[in-house]
Design an enzyme around this catalytic site. Structure first.
Site, PDB file in Angstrom:
ATOM      1  N   GLU A  36      -6.504   1.289  -3.320  1.00 49.30           N
ATOM      2  CA  GLU A  36      -5.570   0.613  -2.428  1.00 49.30           C
ATOM      3  C   GLU A  36      -4.977   1.694  -1.529  1.00 49.30           C
ATOM      4  O   GLU A  36      -4.466   2.703  -2.046  1.00 49.30           O
ATOM      5  CB  GLU A  36      -4.472  -0.064  -3.266  1.00 49.30           C
ATOM      6  CG  GLU A  36      -3.548  -0.895  -2.412  1.00 49.30           C
ATOM      7  CD  GLU A  36      -2.419  -1.557  -3.201  1.00 49.30           C
ATOM      8  OE1 GLU A  36      -2.442  -1.546  -4.440  1.00 49.30           O
ATOM      9  OE2 GLU A  36      -1.508  -2.068  -2.527  1.00 49.30           O
ATOM     10  N   ARG A 263      -7.227   4.859 -18.584  1.00 49.43           N
ATOM     11  CA  ARG A 263      -6.743   5.702 -17.478  1.00 49.43           C
ATOM     12  C   ARG A 263      -6.642   7.137 -17.946  1.00 49.43           C
ATOM     13  O   ARG A 263      -6.409   7.408 -19.115  1.00 49.43           O
ATOM     14  CB  ARG A 263      -5.331   5.280 -17.053  1.00 49.43           C
ATOM     15  CG  ARG A 263      -5.204   3.894 -16.557  1.00 49.43           C
ATOM     16  CD  ARG A 263      -3.731   3.585 -16.321  1.00 49.43           C
ATOM     17  NE  ARG A 263      -3.262   4.216 -15.090  1.00 49.43           N
ATOM     18  CZ  ARG A 263      -3.380   3.638 -13.897  1.00 49.43           C
ATOM     19  NH1 ARG A 263      -3.923   2.466 -13.771  1.00 49.43           N
ATOM     20  NH2 ARG A 263      -2.928   4.255 -12.812  1.00 49.43           N
ATOM     21  N   LYS A 273       1.031   6.055  -8.509  1.00 49.75           N
ATOM     22  CA  LYS A 273       1.284   6.231  -7.076  1.00 49.75           C
ATOM     23  C   LYS A 273       2.737   5.942  -6.721  1.00 49.75           C
ATOM     24  O   LYS A 273       3.294   6.576  -5.831  1.00 49.75           O
ATOM     25  CB  LYS A 273       0.353   5.331  -6.264  1.00 49.75           C
ATOM     26  CG  LYS A 273      -0.909   6.079  -5.855  1.00 49.75           C
ATOM     27  CD  LYS A 273      -1.734   5.272  -4.895  1.00 49.75           C
ATOM     28  CE  LYS A 273      -2.552   4.258  -5.647  1.00 49.75           C
ATOM     29  NZ  LYS A 273      -3.425   3.462  -4.793  1.00 49.75           N
TER      30      LYS A 273
END
Ligand code: ATP
Ligand code: MG
Length: 563
Positions: A36, A263, A273
């Protein structure tokens, strides 16, 4: 070893792919990396990039770069460009397959009409609070929305008018009609579309006031691109039933399979982020590319190489187990890479002047020094030797503190790296008692030869006073002082764990002249100090320490444990 033993670098995802190829389910592998564009890429993304592009490479398949740009509020073109730069820098190529989820807005809209026509989607007018109440909880089932039984003709009409801009933000959404009593909350009639007026999307401009949700967009984008294996992180495991539901009810060209892996988390840093954005916007760091940041841009400026980061991703592997990787694992990867590659140079970080009294003031020698102790192919360079030189303050004490001390002491001898043996004859101090200069003598017979009748144990680095360059050197420490900064006490915040001493700036450092040509991205070893990368700041000599020569983190931990 049995022939079924997994190949080196294999993992459970590659095993699934092997089976799918063997069974004929697929004859080619197609993956995608779907960032994204709402921030810079970090080391966690590197894990996903190396996995997705690496699989495509090894199986002669394809990997797309696709921007998941369905949330126009937080996304922008700067991030799109930065992400492309970073993926290329890591060594991967999407060829002609650069895509944006926003490329599919029209198709996504048509698919939504397809769901409406099948009675599988409806326009709902509950407000946000009501929607939350109707949704139920983990323990209690939800309740059907009063708008759930609208006819498809009415739904179609309302949805078309939502697109035409007739309704304000938040007044209506399009929802899938699945099961409000499902134990999986993601299946309780999830929202497919919301209204957003007045935003300018970086790809589609002001064309749309209707935006699809990520969970609806993702499976369709995968299918439209012919993705076979859609690899994502574990938090999407509960979303997989909806991913499959969307694909099962639409006339899409293929049925991608979503597979989740854990992750990457790294000790003493954060890879969310949202948190990285906060570090930047609140000025805890100088920007996304601050060398303390776990971003690829930060690591690059720090002196990390793409090869070291790829190697790190191989070493940590891919599993479903949540864990937090020690910083030492990453550091060992860059040390291993740079030990082989980086040319050696001499740099004095805390200069102490040293005058060689029996060396003529008007004499200058150019001494030959190998660029690499183990790799002759790297050649050699010349270094200037003169009467006045600098050594490091830390390489001198008046009296040796213990038997292990091999560096210079008052009255003692030491070898100058690539040059002569010197002896300290006199220590000069300033008014405050601080050592300001050393007076020494040198033994002319010791260039490339052992001295007569005595053994010299220590070797220290140095530079010529007149023939050296002034520079600033930046030393970095961990950005957070807790292994898991995200683990916060009641009422606390991850920012409480920011290490106030993570950057130390040394000015007035002295470098040998060959370093004038150092370029950002071509790391060097400052002998006995570590690996360094020239900072891209123009006009000035600034060096960032990438990593020390040894694992000092392990040492710090040992000390803390025994304290
Ligand atoms: P963040 O929580 O930092 O915003 P994200 O998952 O929302 O991360 P995206 O840009 O959507 O960020 O991520 C692109 C891809 O990278 C996704 O497939 C995501 O699963 C993967 N990814 C993101 N963070 C990590 C991580 N720490 N480890 C492994 N893969 C990751
Ligand atoms: Mg995401």
């Amino acid at each position: 070893m049995s022939s079924e033993a997994p190949k080196a670098g294999s993992n459970f995802i590659r095993q699934i792919i092997d089976q799918d190829l063997a069974s004929g389910k697929h004859d080619q592998v197609h993956t995608r990396f779907p960032p994204e564009p709402n921030g810079y890429l970090h080391i966690g993304h590197a894990k996903s990039i190396v996995l997705n592009f690496g699989i495509a490479q090894d199986y002669q398949g394809k990997c797309n770069l696709r921007f998941d740009d369905t949330n126009p509020h937080k996304e922008n073109q700067e991030f799109v460009e930065a992400i492309k730069t970073d993926v290329r820098w890591l060594g991967f190529d999407w060829q002609d397959r650069l895509f944006f989820a926003s490329d599919y807005f029209e198709q996504l809209y048509q698919f939504a009409l397809e769901l409406i026509d099948q009675g599988l989607a409806y326009v709902c007018e509950l407000d946000a609070e009501q929607t939350r109440l109707y949704r139920g909880t983990l323990k209690e089932p939800g309740r059907n929305s009063p708008y759930r039984e609208r006819g498809s003709g009415e739904n179609r009409d309302l949805f078309q008018r939502m697109r035409a801009g007739e309704f304000p933000d938040g007044s209506k959404v399009l929802r899938a009609k699945i099961d409000m009593a499902s134990p999986n909350i993601n299946l309780r009639d999830p929202v497919l579309y919301r209204i957003r007026h007045g935003v300018v999307h970086h790809q589609t401009g002001a064309q749309w006031c209707l935006y699809p949700m990520y969970d609806y967009t993702h499976p369709i984008s995968d299918a439209l691109e012919g993705v076979t294996h859609s690899l994502c992180t574990l938090e999407f495991e509960d979303h997989r039933p909806f991913y499959d539901w969307v694909l099962a009810h639409l006339s899409v060209p293929c049925q991608p399979q979503q597979i989740e892996f854990s992750r990457l988390n790294l000790e003493y840093t954060v890879v969310s982020k949202r948190k990285l954005t906060q570090l930047v916007s609140e000025g805890h760091v100088s920007g996304w590319d601050d060398p303390r940041m776990p971003t690829l841009a930060g690591l690059r400026r720090r002196g990390y190489t793409p090869a070291a980061i790829r190697e790190f991703c191989q070493r940590i592997g891919v599993t479903k187990a949540e864990n937090r990787v020690e910083m030492g694992v990453l550091e060992n990867c860059i040390r291993d890479d740079l030990d082989a590659k980086a040319p050696r140079r001499m740099a004095v970080l805390r200069p102490l002047k040293l005058v060689i009294e029996n060396y003529p003031a008007d004499r200058l020698e150019l001494l030959e020094a190998a660029n690499h102790p183990k790799d002759e192919a790297q050649g050699s360079r010349q270094i200037a030797f003169s009467r006045e030189i600098y050594i490091d303050h830390d390489d001198f004490v008046e009296v040796a503190p213990n038997k292990k001390w091999k560096r210079l002491v008052a009255g003692g001898e030491v070898r100058l790296r690539n040059a002569y043996v010197i002896k300290c004859e006199q220590v000069i101090k300033d008014a405050s008692g601080t050592i300001s200069e050393l007076r020494c003598s040198y033994d002319p017979a010791t260039l490339g030869a052992n001295p007569e009748g005595r053994k010299i144990k220590g070797v220290i680095h140095w530079v010529s006073a007149s023939h050296s360059l002034e520079a600033e050197v930046r030393l970095y420490d961990r950005l957070f002082n807790r292994p898991n900064p995200e683990q916060v006490e009641e009422g606390g915040d991850f920012l409480d764990a920011v290490n106030p001493d993570s950057l130390r700036i040394l000015s007035g450092c002295r470098l040998e002249q060959a370093l004038a040509e150092a370029q950002p991205g071509e790391p060097v070893q400052f002998e006995r100090e570590g690996y360094f990368n020239r900072d891209p700041e123009p006009g000035r000599l600034v060096f960032n320490r990438t990593v020390g020569l040894r694992d000092s983190w392990a040492k710090i931990e040992q000390e803390q444990a025994s304290a």
